[in-house]
Design a protein around this motif. Structure first.
Motif, PDB file in Angstrom:
ATOM      1  N   LEU A 190       0.688  -3.507  -1.266  1.00 23.49           N
ATOM      2  CA  LEU A 190       1.207  -2.966  -0.051  1.00 23.49           C
ATOM      3  C   LEU A 190       1.609  -1.923  -0.480  1.00 23.49           C
ATOM      4  O   LEU A 190       2.008  -1.011  -1.239  1.00 23.49           O
ATOM      5  CB  LEU A 190       2.146  -3.354   0.326  1.00 23.49           C
ATOM      6  N   THR A 216       2.097   2.381   0.622  1.00 21.20           N
ATOM      7  CA  THR A 216       2.436   3.278   1.807  1.00 21.20           C
ATOM      8  C   THR A 216       2.485   4.861   0.894  1.00 21.20           C
ATOM      9  O   THR A 216       2.490   5.413  -0.120  1.00 21.20           O
ATOM     10  CB  THR A 216       3.890   3.103   2.178  1.00 21.20           C
ATOM     11  N   THR A 226       3.511   9.110   2.255  1.00 20.23           N
ATOM     12  CA  THR A 226       3.711   9.571   3.469  1.00 20.23           C
ATOM     13  C   THR A 226       3.086  10.545   4.259  1.00 20.23           C
ATOM     14  O   THR A 226       1.687  10.457   4.412  1.00 20.23           O
ATOM     15  CB  THR A 226       4.866  10.655   2.523  1.00 20.23           C
ATOM     16  N   ASP A 256      -2.542  12.685   3.860  1.00 20.94           N
ATOM     17  CA  ASP A 256      -3.967  12.021   4.721  1.00 20.94           C
ATOM     18  C   ASP A 256      -5.328  11.684   4.171  1.00 20.94           C
ATOM     19  O   ASP A 256      -6.338  12.542   4.525  1.00 20.94           O
ATOM     20  CB  ASP A 256      -4.000  12.042   6.163  1.00 20.94           C
ATOM     21  N   CYS A 291      -2.961  -0.170   3.275  1.00 20.52           N
ATOM     22  CA  CYS A 291      -2.521   1.087   2.879  1.00 20.52           C
ATOM     23  C   CYS A 291      -1.440   1.737   4.398  1.00 20.52           C
ATOM     24  O   CYS A 291      -1.933   0.589   5.170  1.00 20.52           O
ATOM     25  CB  CYS A 291      -3.480   2.197   2.908  1.00 20.52           C
ATOM     26  N   ALA A 292      -0.453   1.514   4.338  1.00 20.96           N
ATOM     27  CA  ALA A 292       0.530   1.974   5.640  1.00 20.96           C
ATOM     28  C   ALA A 292       0.928   3.751   5.903  1.00 20.96           C
ATOM     29  O   ALA A 292       1.022   4.018   4.342  1.00 20.96           O
ATOM     30  CB  ALA A 292       1.740   0.770   6.213  1.00 20.96           C
ATOM     31  N   LEU A 293       1.579   3.584   6.716  1.00 22.83           N
ATOM     32  CA  LEU A 293       2.459   5.321   6.536  1.00 22.83           C
ATOM     33  C   LEU A 293       3.560   4.702   6.664  1.00 22.83           C
ATOM     34  O   LEU A 293       4.666   3.697   7.071  1.00 22.83           O
ATOM     35  CB  LEU A 293       2.179   6.115   7.779  1.00 22.83           C
ATOM     36  N   GLU A 294       4.516   5.694   5.557  1.00 22.87           N
ATOM     37  CA  GLU A 294       6.123   5.371   5.186  1.00 22.87           C
ATOM     38  C   GLU A 294       6.715   5.577   6.854  1.00 22.87           C
ATOM     39  O   GLU A 294       6.836   6.555   6.607  1.00 22.87           O
ATOM     40  CB  GLU A 294       5.983   5.936   3.882  1.00 22.87           C
ATOM     41  N   ARG A 325       4.099   5.126  -2.864  1.00 21.21           N
ATOM     42  CA  ARG A 325       4.981   3.933  -2.863  1.00 21.21           C
ATOM     43  C   ARG A 325       3.938   2.589  -3.173  1.00 21.21           C
ATOM     44  O   ARG A 325       2.808   2.698  -1.874  1.00 21.21           O
ATOM     45  CB  ARG A 325       5.898   3.281  -1.630  1.00 21.21           C
TER      46      ARG A 325
END
Length: 122
Positions: A46, A48, A50, A54, A75-78, A90
């Motif tokens: 995973l 992430t 901030t 982008d 992928c994801a946003l913190e 991260r």
């Protein structure tokens, strides 16, 4: 054998594709080296970032690494907490291992050492 989570974080100076990809690859390389793991030991990763990063998907750096083509990545946003560390990538690497939790080495590089000074190595 157990599934263990290995944490890591790194910062970049700018929101640009190459620095993000290079930092992601550096972080993963250091996690793999410190924990003596192989891609086939990995359950998933995973990633992430901030909200100020982008310019690219950091997982692209991992996908392009030899042997990592089949590792599940996301992928994801913190969580955007006010005053939190900026421009930070991260990783949560889930790995099949015989190591105990206390033997896992988490990696924090650059300004990300502030996140877990108890785990960061100078």
């Amino acid at each position: 054998m157990s599934v263990r989570g290995i944490r890591g974080a790194i910062t970049v100076d700018v929101n640009e594709e190459q620095p993000i990809l290079e930092a992601t690859a550096e972080l993963l390389h250091d996690i793999v080296k410190a924990n003596a793991i192989l891609p086939e030991d990995i359950c998933s990763v995973l990633v992430t970032v901030t909200g100020d990063l982008d310019a690219t998907f950091p997982a692209r750096a991992i996908r392009s690494m030899e042997g990592w083509e089949l590792v599940p990545l996301m992928c994801a946003l913190e969580v955007p907490v006010k005053g939190s560390l900026e421009k930070c990538i991260r990783l949560m690497v889930l790995v099949n291992t015989d190591k105990s939790q206390k033997d896992i080495e988490h990696i924090y590089l650059g300004h990300a050492q502030k996140l877990r000074p108890d785990l960061a190595k100078a």
